[in-house]
Design an enzyme around this catalytic site. Structure first.
Site, PDB file in Angstrom:
ATOM      1  N   LYS A  19      38.636  28.260  44.832  1.00  0.00           N
ATOM      2  CA  LYS A  19      38.577  26.919  44.230  1.00  0.00           C
ATOM      3  C   LYS A  19      39.341  26.895  42.907  1.00  0.00           C
ATOM      4  CE  LYS A  19      34.393  25.261  42.897  1.00  0.00           C
ATOM      5  NZ  LYS A  19      34.363  24.843  41.485  1.00  0.00           N
ATOM      6  N   ARG A  24      44.309  25.102  39.916  1.00  0.00           N
ATOM      7  CA  ARG A  24      45.396  25.446  38.996  1.00  0.00           C
ATOM      8  C   ARG A  24      46.758  25.313  39.662  1.00  0.00           C
ATOM      9  NH1 ARG A  24      40.678  27.460  37.421  1.00  0.00           N
ATOM     10  NH2 ARG A  24      40.330  28.242  35.294  1.00  0.00           N
ATOM     11  N   GLY A  91      33.871  19.943  37.321  1.00  0.00           N
ATOM     12  CA  GLY A  91      34.004  20.321  35.912  1.00  0.00           C
ATOM     13  C   GLY A  91      35.384  20.899  35.635  1.00  0.00           C
ATOM     14  N   SER A 164      34.073  30.659  28.585  1.00  0.00           N
ATOM     15  CA  SER A 164      34.280  29.661  29.627  1.00  0.00           C
ATOM     16  C   SER A 164      35.757  29.548  29.940  1.00  0.00           C
ATOM     17  CB  SER A 164      33.744  28.296  29.164  1.00  0.00           C
ATOM     18  OG  SER A 164      34.378  27.257  29.883  1.00  0.00           O
ATOM     19  N   ASP A 312      29.055  32.029  38.880  1.00  0.00           N
ATOM     20  CA  ASP A 312      28.765  31.129  40.008  1.00  0.00           C
ATOM     21  C   ASP A 312      27.980  31.823  41.122  1.00  0.00           C
ATOM     22  OD1 ASP A 312      30.077  29.118  38.684  1.00  0.00           O
ATOM     23  OD2 ASP A 312      31.949  29.342  39.797  1.00  0.00           O
ATOM     24  N   LYS A 339      25.589  23.733  34.632  1.00  0.00           N
ATOM     25  CA  LYS A 339      26.481  23.684  35.801  1.00  0.00           C
ATOM     26  C   LYS A 339      26.229  22.381  36.563  1.00  0.00           C
ATOM     27  CE  LYS A 339      28.594  27.555  35.058  1.00  0.00           C
ATOM     28  NZ  LYS A 339      30.010  27.522  34.683  1.00  0.00           N
TER      29      LYS A 339
HETATM   30  C1  S3P Z   1      35.729  27.703  36.602  1.00  0.00           C
HETATM   31  C2  S3P Z   1      35.075  28.290  35.551  1.00  0.00           C
HETATM   32  C3  S3P Z   1      33.608  28.458  35.498  1.00  0.00           C
HETATM   33  C4  S3P Z   1      32.979  28.296  36.868  1.00  0.00           C
HETATM   34  C5  S3P Z   1      33.516  27.111  37.606  1.00  0.00           C
HETATM   35  C6  S3P Z   1      35.016  27.231  37.797  1.00  0.00           C
HETATM   36  C7  S3P Z   1      37.193  27.564  36.540  1.00  0.00           C
HETATM   37  O1  S3P Z   1      33.072  27.475  34.643  1.00  0.00           O
HETATM   38  O2  S3P Z   1      31.587  28.206  36.743  1.00  0.00           O
HETATM   39  O3  S3P Z   1      32.909  26.987  38.874  1.00  0.00           O
HETATM   40  O4  S3P Z   1      37.831  27.301  37.578  1.00  0.00           O
HETATM   41  O5  S3P Z   1      37.746  27.735  35.443  1.00  0.00           O
HETATM   42  P1  S3P Z   1      32.967  27.687  33.052  1.00  0.00           P
HETATM   43  O6  S3P Z   1      34.325  27.794  32.505  1.00  0.00           O
HETATM   44  O7  S3P Z   1      32.244  26.471  32.547  1.00  0.00           O
HETATM   45  O8  S3P Z   1      32.166  28.939  32.869  1.00  0.00           O
END
Ligand code: S3P
Length: 423
Positions: A19, A24, A91, A164, A312, A339
């Site tokens: 994902k 990206r 997110g 993060s 995750d 989350k």
């Molecule tokens: C992600 C980063 C993580 C992860 C999310 C995907 C990403 O979140 O939990 O499912 O693709 O950069 P955080 O950056 O909030 O830790």
């Protein structure tokens, strides 16, 4: 969805594309010059939200056979969207795209579903504002909807209070539009897919320890991105095969980037038999086939630097811990509260409902494993990882487990139930 105790998992499974890397690929493809071809792109709802946002900004994205083609328009080629950008439940879309939007020469609004509208955005508003960005939470609650007036940005150094990858990537993406170098230091290293992909698209980016530095105005060129299978999706099969007696399952083509492989390290500490076969590098990302055999598991301690590398996967790790002999302590996992749902609270609730001896703590939980799990009726709270973790619990529990609102798995793994139940 209703689950009962399962027969052994055998044979092979191939999980869908990663994902994080799929998001990206679209984003960098859109702001690169020329065409980016993405294979094994994850067609889950989150990544489709990213596609929809860039299409709204004038980027042509087409599906051609097994490829997704992104016809990039260069760093300054996006157009003002006609209407609000909708990140859905994602997110990653919300936070990463904000970094790009901050440096555009247009204004726009970005929002998402009810869950996104509750998730913290101050973590990106603060560093972007320090860069000179004009970004506000429309309701003044530091959540989406966000209004972003694109403007010229200053390069900064940012010491991130959270590990993060979404925050780090947001700042690095904005750094491409800044007047000088931008750097981010995080308390622990989070997933580095942005850094790897930025490098392969031609950006000047370096990482040392927990700090990444990017130079402004890179010349990005379209690339071929072959997305590895998502270790976060493989996690449910790893757990199910370890827990169900006589299982022996080959999971093909799984990304094992060291910033994502914490689940493998924890499983080994718990006594799991997982062999990494056919290790290779694909588009700069390490990949392997995983041979997972049923193993008796023992409790462990999970804390500190490993947490971002399995953030995750903690829900399904908690399910494994419930079935392991002895105590598992999870610490430093307060990020689970923010989350897609409050995963700490829901995990403690659901494991308790299944008869597990578990105590929630401020930043994690203590699981006293070994009691047989009992079937229960469990709400997904529209959180894909809760639904999938408790589907696995349902395959080992006595009696019937019912997951309510189970179709939220379409966020990251639309065919999850088919793949899990076909075994
Ligand atoms: C992600 C980063 C993580 C992860 C999310 C995907 C990403 O979140 O939990 O499912 O693709 O950069 P955080 O950056 O909030 O830790």
């Amino acid at each position: 969805m209703i689950f009962e105790q399962s027969k052994p998992l055998t044979g092979e499974v191939t999980v869908p594309g990663d994902k994080s890397i799929s998001h990206r690929g679209i984003m960098l493809g859109a702001i690169a010059k020329g065409t980016t071809s993405i294979t094994n792109f994850l067609k889950g709802a989150d990544c489709l939200s990213t596609i929809a946002c860039f299409r709204k900004m004038g980027i042509e994205i087409e599906e051609k056979g097994k490829e997704i083609l992104v016809h990039g328009k260069g760093l300054h080629g996006l157009q003002a969207p006609d209407g609000i950008l909708d990140a859905g439940n994602s997110g990653t879309t919300t936070r990463l795209i904000s970094g790009i939007l901050a440096g555009q020469n247009f204004s726009c609004e970005l929002t998402g579903d009810a869950s996104i509208q509750k998730r913290p955005m101050k973590r990106i508003i603060t560093p972007l504002s320090l860069m000179g960005a004009n970004i506000e939470s429309i309701r003044g609650n530091d959540c989406a909807p966000l209004r972003i007036h694109g403007t010229s940005l200053k390069g900064i150094h940012y010491d991130s209070p959270v590990a993060s990858a979404q925050v780090k990537s947001c700042i690095l993406f904005a750094g491409m539009y800044a007047d000088q170098k931008t750097s981010v230091t995080e308390p622990y290293l989070s997933r580095n897919h942005s850094e790897l992909m930025l490098g392969s698209f031609g950006a000047d980016i370096h990482t040392e320890g927990n700090t990444s530095v990017i130079s402004p105005e890179p010349l990005l060129y379209g690339q071929e991105v072959a997305v590895p299978g998502d270790i976060s999706s493989a996690a449910y099969f790893i757990a199910a095969a370890l827990l169900i007696p006589s299982s022996e399952l080959l999971i093909r083509n799984v990304g094992i980037n060291p910033t994502r492989d914490g689940i493998l390290r924890v499983c080994h500490k718990m006594g799991a038999s997982i062999e990494l076969l056919n290790k290779r590098i694909q588009c700069g990302e390490p990949v392997a086939d995983l041979l997972v055999k049923h193993s008796p598991l023992k409790g462990t301690v999970i804390e500190g630097a490993i947490i971002p590398t399995l953030i995750d996967e903690l829900p399904v790790i908690a399910v494994m811990a419930a079935c392991a002999e002895g105590k598992t302590i999870i610490r430093d996992a307060q990020e689970l509260k923010v989350k897609e749902s409050n995963r700490l609270e829901i995990l403690v609730h659901h494991l308790t409902a299944m008869g597990c001896d578990v105590t929630g703590t401020e930043d994690g939980m203590i699981i006293r494993g070994g009691r047989p799990l009992k079937g229960a009726v469990l709400e997904s709270h529209l959180d894909h990882r809760i639904a999938m973790s408790f589907a696995v619990a349902g395959l080992v529990a006595e009696g019937e487990t019912e997951i309510l609102n189970a179709d939220c798995v379409n966020i990251s793994y639309p065919d999850f139930y088919r793949d899990l139940l076909q075994r």
